[in-house]
Design a protein around this motif. Structure first.
Motif, PDB file in Angstrom:
ATOM      1  N   ASN A  38       0.817  -1.211   0.000  1.00 58.34           N
ATOM      2  CA  ASN A  38       0.000   0.000   0.000  1.00 58.34           C
ATOM      3  C   ASN A  38       0.850   1.261   0.000  1.00 58.34           C
ATOM      4  O   ASN A  38       0.514   2.243  -0.667  1.00 58.34           O
ATOM      5  N   VAL A  39       1.962   1.249   0.733  1.00 59.04           N
ATOM      6  CA  VAL A  39       2.854   2.406   0.755  1.00 59.04           C
ATOM      7  C   VAL A  39       3.449   2.649  -0.631  1.00 59.04           C
ATOM      8  O   VAL A  39       3.518   3.791  -1.098  1.00 59.04           O
ATOM      9  N   ILE A  40       3.871   1.582  -1.293  1.00 60.45           N
ATOM     10  CA  ILE A  40       4.447   1.719  -2.631  1.00 60.45           C
ATOM     11  C   ILE A  40       3.397   2.275  -3.606  1.00 60.45           C
ATOM     12  O   ILE A  40       3.672   3.183  -4.404  1.00 60.45           O
ATOM     13  N   GLU A  41       2.179   1.750  -3.557  1.00 64.20           N
ATOM     14  CA  GLU A  41       1.126   2.229  -4.450  1.00 64.20           C
ATOM     15  C   GLU A  41       0.829   3.705  -4.218  1.00 64.20           C
ATOM     16  O   GLU A  41       0.722   4.492  -5.165  1.00 64.20           O
ATOM     17  N   ARG A  42       0.692   4.096  -2.956  1.00 64.94           N
ATOM     18  CA  ARG A  42       0.359   5.483  -2.654  1.00 64.94           C
ATOM     19  C   ARG A  42       1.495   6.412  -3.053  1.00 64.94           C
ATOM     20  O   ARG A  42       1.262   7.494  -3.616  1.00 64.94           O
ATOM     21  N   THR A  43       2.736   6.007  -2.784  1.00 68.08           N
ATOM     22  CA  THR A  43       3.872   6.852  -3.135  1.00 68.08           C
ATOM     23  C   THR A  43       4.009   6.989  -4.636  1.00 68.08           C
ATOM     24  O   THR A  43       4.361   8.057  -5.148  1.00 68.08           O
ATOM     25  N   ALA A  44       3.739   5.927  -5.379  1.00 71.10           N
ATOM     26  CA  ALA A  44       3.815   5.984  -6.845  1.00 71.10           C
ATOM     27  C   ALA A  44       2.763   6.942  -7.402  1.00 71.10           C
ATOM     28  O   ALA A  44       3.017   7.665  -8.373  1.00 71.10           O
ATOM     29  N   ILE A  45       1.591   6.965  -6.789  1.00 67.82           N
ATOM     30  CA  ILE A  45       0.529   7.866  -7.251  1.00 67.82           C
ATOM     31  C   ILE A  45       0.901   9.322  -6.994  1.00 67.82           C
ATOM     32  O   ILE A  45       0.664  10.203  -7.829  1.00 67.82           O
ATOM     33  N   LEU A  46       1.512   9.583  -5.833  1.00 65.38           N
ATOM     34  CA  LEU A  46       1.851  10.953  -5.462  1.00 65.38           C
ATOM     35  C   LEU A  46       3.201  11.409  -6.010  1.00 65.38           C
ATOM     36  O   LEU A  46       3.583  12.564  -5.790  1.00 65.38           O
ATOM     37  N   ALA A  47       3.910  10.528  -6.706  1.00 73.39           N
ATOM     38  CA  ALA A  47       5.247  10.865  -7.196  1.00 73.39           C
ATOM     39  C   ALA A  47       5.182  12.013  -8.192  1.00 73.39           C
ATOM     40  O   ALA A  47       4.283  12.087  -9.034  1.00 73.39           O
ATOM     41  N   GLN A  48       6.134  12.921  -8.096  1.00 71.42           N
ATOM     42  CA  GLN A  48       6.250  14.046  -9.025  1.00 71.42           C
ATOM     43  C   GLN A  48       7.428  13.788  -9.957  1.00 71.42           C
ATOM     44  O   GLN A  48       8.567  13.657  -9.509  1.00 71.42           O
ATOM     45  N   GLY A  49       7.124  13.699 -11.239  1.00 70.86           N
ATOM     46  CA  GLY A  49       8.189  13.480 -12.204  1.00 70.86           C
ATOM     47  C   GLY A  49       8.898  12.165 -12.040  1.00 70.86           C
ATOM     48  O   GLY A  49      10.081  12.050 -12.376  1.00 70.86           O
ATOM     49  N   GLY A  50       8.212  11.163 -11.527  1.00 70.27           N
ATOM     50  CA  GLY A  50       8.820   9.849 -11.375  1.00 70.27           C
ATOM     51  C   GLY A  50       9.717   9.723 -10.164  1.00 70.27           C
ATOM     52  O   GLY A  50      10.368   8.696  -9.980  1.00 70.27           O
ATOM     53  N   ARG A  51       9.771  10.759  -9.310  1.00 70.07           N
ATOM     54  CA  ARG A  51      10.632  10.719  -8.118  1.00 70.07           C
ATOM     55  C   ARG A  51       9.816  10.235  -6.926  1.00 70.07           C
ATOM     56  O   ARG A  51       8.756  10.787  -6.603  1.00 70.07           O
ATOM     57  N   LEU A  52      10.307   9.213  -6.262  1.00 73.21           N
ATOM     58  CA  LEU A  52       9.628   8.637  -5.111  1.00 73.21           C
ATOM     59  C   LEU A  52      10.185   9.223  -3.821  1.00 73.21           C
ATOM     60  O   LEU A  52      11.408   9.346  -3.659  1.00 73.21           O
ATOM     61  N   LYS A  53       9.286   9.588  -2.928  1.00 70.23           N
ATOM     62  CA  LYS A  53       9.705  10.137  -1.649  1.00 70.23           C
ATOM     63  C   LYS A  53       8.943   9.437  -0.543  1.00 70.23           C
ATOM     64  O   LYS A  53       7.716   9.513  -0.473  1.00 70.23           O
ATOM     65  N   PHE A  54       9.678   8.751   0.326  1.00 67.00           N
ATOM     66  CA  PHE A  54       9.075   8.025   1.441  1.00 67.00           C
ATOM     67  C   PHE A  54       9.358   8.784   2.736  1.00 67.00           C
ATOM     68  O   PHE A  54      10.509   9.116   3.034  1.00 67.00           O
ATOM     69  N   ASP A  55       8.304   9.059   3.470  1.00 66.00           N
ATOM     70  CA  ASP A  55       8.428   9.712   4.764  1.00 66.00           C
ATOM     71  C   ASP A  55       7.855   8.766   5.809  1.00 66.00           C
ATOM     72  O   ASP A  55       6.689   8.849   6.185  1.00 66.00           O
TER      73      ASP A  55
END
Length: 419
Positions: free
Chosen positions: A307-324
């Motif tokens: 679920n974290v990967i899916e949500r982060t991929a949706i919110l990614a800007q320009g293909g950049r992943l950011k995990f907090d």
């Protein structure tokens, strides 16, 4: 006169089914007698009876097949796609070996492990690797509110067996014949149903509710639970005989925090699957991303990682992943303090899309358009707007028409006086 259902009796007491036609004989309009022709129809009647029984059996099989197909279609729609067990840790290697052993032996299997650790995936992998893979994997959630509904779903019922039983139902035990039955959260089974399932596994026969006849059934059971079933047996909550029957081959799924070396492989697997399914721009996991994922405790295990990967991929800007990720709050973002469902993820994606449209003023293409902000192609952005039911014109209208409070009255042009 024609009679089709008369019976003659032999000396040994066996019946002879006959039909006859009686034709009157008249002599000058006076009834003189009759000609009666008898025909032995015992064999024909017996063939007709067999035909009726065969047709009834065909109808039952037709209903059973329709119910099975309906169930399979429902399972296909709701199933989460996967390519298998992912990982390189020693516990995953042991799990794969146990899956192969269980698949070859056709023994009943008990899969234990914390929530989200991959128990359902293990059950699917056992079925797919077994000789029963051409038959359905039938899953049932044992943690249901009503014991009556659970019993009817498992064993099926005859029409009229209870109020509301308007038609014959096969039941998932019979649907799993020559296949695999997945009892999810088996520890929640009511005691009465535990006894009935044990009888089915012992005798190889199942009886539908309201039926007097037993039907032979051959199934392999994969039971999964997040509880300690041995403790449930000691406390009297679970039948010991059923526990021994199911625990022929125990398998344990380890929590994700105990196998951090699997996290990079799982993360790439979920990321690739999410981008393909949602048609998102390709994204790449950096070393910093992997380090952040490994430092998190993952109380929700593999399911939370997905679920974290899916949500982060949706919110990614320009293909950049950011995990907090925060181990104190177990919250990958300030948006929620729990794992989001697919429907909630879709709402989040729609909200994110609308925010991008607001910021771009409804402009989709171009360097400052919505598509550029989201890192997707303009054609994809238009398709998403249509799928989300968003009217782009309302955003463009806001861009063209400033708010009344921002309007300024134009100053009059200065007069020029010619000298």
């Amino acid at each position: 006169m024609r009679v089709e259902d008369d019976v003659f009796w032999r000396k040994d007491g066996k019946p002879i089914l006959v039909e006859y036609v009686s034709t009157p004989i008249y002599d000058h309009d006076v009834l003189a007698g009759a000609v009666v022709i008898f025909r032995d129809v015992t064999e024909r009647k017996e063939n007709e009876r067999k035909l009726r029984e065969a047709l009834a059996q065909v109808e039952d099989l037709k209903v059973k097949l329709e119910q099975e197909n309906d169930y399979l279609l429902t399972e296909i729609r709701s199933a989460r796609s996967h390519t298998g067990v992912v990982g390189v840790s020693p516990s995953i290697k042991l799990l794969n070996a146990q899956i192969d052993l269980a698949a070859k032996s056709d023994a009943h299997v008990l899969v234990t492990g914390p929530t989200g650790s991959g128990k359902s995936l293990t059950a699917s992998a056992i079925h797919e690797a077994s000789s029963r893979h051409r038959r359905p994997l039938v899953r049932i959630n044992c943690d249901q509110s009503s014991a009556e509904n659970l019993e009817a779903e498992l064993f099926g019922y005859r029409r009229g067996a209870f109020p509301g039983a308007s038609r014959d139902t096969t039941g998932k035990l019979l649907m799993a014949h020559n296949g695999t039955l997945h009892l999810d959260e088996v520890a929640a089974l009511p005691p009465r149903i535990q006894a009935r399932i044990h009888d089915v596994l012992e005798t190889g026969h199942v009886k539908r509710i309201g039926d007097s006849a037993e039907t032979p059934v051959s199934i392999t059971v994969v039971a999964t639970t997040s509880r300690n079933l041995a403790s449930e047996v000691k406390s009297g909550q679970f039948r010991q005989d059923l526990y021994f029957e199911l625990n022929l081959l125990p398998i344990s799924c380890q929590p994700l925090k105990e196998r951090p070396e699997d996290i990079p492989y799982l993360a790439r697997h979920f990321l690739n699957r999410t981008t393909r399914r949602l048609r998102l721009p390709k994204a790449r996991l950096t070393k910093a991303n992997i380090s952040a994922l490994k430092q998190y405790d993952w109380p929700g295990n593999v399911r939370e990682l997905e679920n974290v990967i899916e949500r982060t991929a949706i919110l990614a800007q320009g293909g950049r992943l950011k995990f907090d990720l925060d181990n104190k709050s177990h919250d990958p973002s300030p948006l929620s303090d729990r794992i989001l469902t697919q429907e909630e993820l879709r709402k989040l994606e729609i909200e994110n899309f609308r925010n991008a449209l607001e910021r771009s003023g409804g402009k989709v293409s171009g360097s400052k358009g919505t598509a550029a902000m989201l890192g997707i192609a303009p054609t994809t952005a238009y398709s998403k707007a249509k799928a989300f039911g968003i009217d782009l014109s309302q955003f463009s209208a806001r861009r063209k028409s400033p708010a009344p409070s921002t309007l300024k009255r134009a100053a009059p042009a200065p007069l020029r006086v010619r000298e």
